[in-house]
Design a protein around this motif. Structure first.
Motif, PDB file in Angstrom:
ATOM      1  N   PHE A  20       0.832  -1.196   0.000  1.00  0.00           N
ATOM      2  CA  PHE A  20       0.000   0.000   0.000  1.00  0.00           C
ATOM      3  C   PHE A  20       0.875   1.258   0.000  1.00  0.00           C
ATOM      4  N   THR A  21       0.553   2.169  -0.874  1.00  0.00           N
ATOM      5  CA  THR A  21       1.195   3.481  -0.899  1.00  0.00           C
ATOM      6  C   THR A  21       0.104   4.536  -0.981  1.00  0.00           C
ATOM      7  N   GLY A  22       0.442   5.747  -0.565  1.00  0.00           N
ATOM      8  CA  GLY A  22      -0.552   6.801  -0.636  1.00  0.00           C
ATOM      9  C   GLY A  22      -0.163   8.015   0.165  1.00  0.00           C
ATOM     10  N   PHE A  23      -1.102   8.957   0.209  1.00  0.00           N
ATOM     11  CA  PHE A  23      -0.894  10.223   0.889  1.00  0.00           C
ATOM     12  C   PHE A  23      -2.186  10.619   1.581  1.00  0.00           C
ATOM     13  N   VAL A  24      -2.071  11.029   2.844  1.00  0.00           N
ATOM     14  CA  VAL A  24      -3.228  11.498   3.611  1.00  0.00           C
ATOM     15  C   VAL A  24      -2.860  12.822   4.262  1.00  0.00           C
ATOM     16  N   SER A  25      -3.714  13.822   4.109  1.00  0.00           N
ATOM     17  CA  SER A  25      -3.474  15.133   4.701  1.00  0.00           C
ATOM     18  C   SER A  25      -4.734  15.583   5.431  1.00  0.00           C
ATOM     19  N   LEU A  26      -4.590  15.937   6.699  1.00  0.00           N
ATOM     20  CA  LEU A  26      -5.676  16.470   7.514  1.00  0.00           C
ATOM     21  C   LEU A  26      -5.286  17.884   7.940  1.00  0.00           C
ATOM     22  N   THR A  27      -6.087  18.873   7.599  1.00  0.00           N
ATOM     23  CA  THR A  27      -5.792  20.252   7.967  1.00  0.00           C
ATOM     24  C   THR A  27      -7.006  20.893   8.615  1.00  0.00           C
ATOM     25  N   GLU A  28      -6.743  21.792   9.540  1.00  0.00           N
ATOM     26  CA  GLU A  28      -7.786  22.562  10.218  1.00  0.00           C
ATOM     27  C   GLU A  28      -7.243  23.970  10.437  1.00  0.00           C
ATOM     28  N   ASN A  29      -7.907  24.961   9.835  1.00  0.00           N
ATOM     29  CA  ASN A  29      -7.416  26.335   9.861  1.00  0.00           C
ATOM     30  C   ASN A  29      -8.073  27.207  10.918  1.00  0.00           C
ATOM     31  N   ASN A  30      -8.918  26.618  11.755  1.00  0.00           N
ATOM     32  CA  ASN A  30      -9.554  27.376  12.838  1.00  0.00           C
ATOM     33  C   ASN A  30      -9.876  26.407  13.964  1.00  0.00           C
ATOM     34  N   LEU A  31      -8.837  25.832  14.543  1.00  0.00           N
ATOM     35  CA  LEU A  31      -8.992  24.768  15.526  1.00  0.00           C
ATOM     36  C   LEU A  31      -9.752  25.270  16.757  1.00  0.00           C
ATOM     37  N   ASP A  36      -6.170  28.846  15.384  1.00  0.00           N
ATOM     38  CA  ASP A  36      -4.994  27.989  15.314  1.00  0.00           C
ATOM     39  C   ASP A  36      -5.094  27.087  14.085  1.00  0.00           C
ATOM     40  N   GLN A  37      -3.936  26.805  13.472  1.00  0.00           N
ATOM     41  CA  GLN A  37      -3.873  25.970  12.283  1.00  0.00           C
ATOM     42  C   GLN A  37      -3.141  24.674  12.623  1.00  0.00           C
ATOM     43  N   ALA A  38      -3.773  23.545  12.361  1.00  0.00           N
ATOM     44  CA  ALA A  38      -3.188  22.239  12.641  1.00  0.00           C
ATOM     45  C   ALA A  38      -3.136  21.433  11.356  1.00  0.00           C
ATOM     46  N   GLN A  39      -2.071  20.637  11.207  1.00  0.00           N
ATOM     47  CA  GLN A  39      -1.940  19.807  10.007  1.00  0.00           C
ATOM     48  C   GLN A  39      -1.237  18.509  10.350  1.00  0.00           C
ATOM     49  N   LEU A  40      -1.768  17.423   9.800  1.00  0.00           N
ATOM     50  CA  LEU A  40      -1.164  16.106   9.935  1.00  0.00           C
ATOM     51  C   LEU A  40      -1.018  15.508   8.538  1.00  0.00           C
ATOM     52  N   ASN A  41       0.200  15.139   8.170  1.00  0.00           N
ATOM     53  CA  ASN A  41       0.474  14.518   6.876  1.00  0.00           C
ATOM     54  C   ASN A  41       1.073  13.134   7.093  1.00  0.00           C
TER      55      ASN A  41
END
Length: 271
Positions: A20-31, A36-41
């Motif tokens: 398995f290969t891939g990319f997942v990005s979770l972002t929140e620009n108003n936590l 507050d800006q949060a990001q998980l890659n």
């Protein structure tokens, strides 16, 4: 506070050799309504290379992640901060990438950084610290780096960073007027606990000028955008800390990160 500002992007695939290969990005620009800006890659990927006979060879898959939290600078009484941790055995390249092989495909970086900033007048001032374990030792010799350079790329970078910048653009997403600039200087030292000592400074200066008076959604105004980047280093700079140009963001028309050096000058103009 009621605006929905979260975003999820994901793509996953499977190959017999890579799994398995891939990319997942979770972002929140108003936590939690705090701005507050949060990001998980997260990414697991593999790329193709050419062997001496011209045959494609599938490389083993590698995994990477990064987690960051940023609180923007507000008024004079509201300082900002950002922190991040990462284990990036490669760069995050979910889009605009192909199988062009560069040194940065083999970059390994594990660590974290933290900054605190404050606005003084119209400018933002940031002071930060970075600690990274870095390496490009796995890169093949046919990509332009000598064995000595590859050997010296392995080490620990412990550095203090200072940055000043300003932003007077009318719109951060699609600017038609104003300026956006920053000056960054960083000093790494064995006295801070690292294995290498060097200094690195960079200027990034962008201007936007509207060339037509009227702008409508049906007929946006013509805008002239220019960008100047200047960088210089001193000391023994590992391959992972050099300047890299080429690609959709820094020098269109050249392969991604295909140009490198211990100093740089870049001038672009776009209509």
């Amino acid at each position: 506070k009621d605006t929905q500002t979260g975003n999820i992007a994901a793509t996953v695939g499977y190959g017999d050799f890579t799994g398995f290969t891939g990319f997942v990005s979770l972002t929140e620009n108003n936590l939690f309504g705090s701005l507050d800006q949060a990001q998980l890659n997260w990414q697991r990927w593999s790329f193709l290379t050419l062997d001496a006979l011209g045959n494609f060879v599938q490389q083993p898959a590698r995994q990477a992640f990064s987690l960051s939290l940023q609180h923007p600078v507000g008024n004079k009484k509201s300082p900002g901060f950002d922190v991040s941790v990462y284990d990036q055995n490669t760069l995050f390249l979910p889009t605009f990438s192909n199988n062009v092989e560069t040194l940065r495909n083999y970059e390994q970086r594990k660590g974290g950084n933290a900054r605190i900033g404050r606005r003084i007048g119209q400018n933002d001032f940031w002071l930060g610290y970075r600690y990274d374990d870095v390496s490009m030792l796995a890169a093949p010799s046919n990509l332009g780096a000598s064995p000595a350079e590859l050997a010296s790329s392995v080490g620990t970078v412990s550095a203090l960073k200072f940055q000043i910048g300003g932003d007077s653009r009318d719109n951060a997403t699609n600017p038609q007027s104003g300026k956006n600039w920053r000056i960054t200087t960083e000093h790494a030292s064995t006295g801070f606990g690292g294995t290498t000592s060097f200094s690195k400074s960079e200027l990034d200066f962008r201007t936007y000028r509207r060339l037509s008076r009227k702008s409508t959604p049906q007929k946006p105004a013509l805008t002239l955008a220019s960008r100047t980047m200047v960088g210089a280093t001193s000391g023994i700079v590992p391959l992972t800390e050099q300047f890299y140009l080429g690609g959709f963001d820094v020098m269109r028309g050249y392969d991604l990160y295909s140009l490198r050096g211990s100093s740089m000058f870049l001038q672009t103009a776009e209509l």
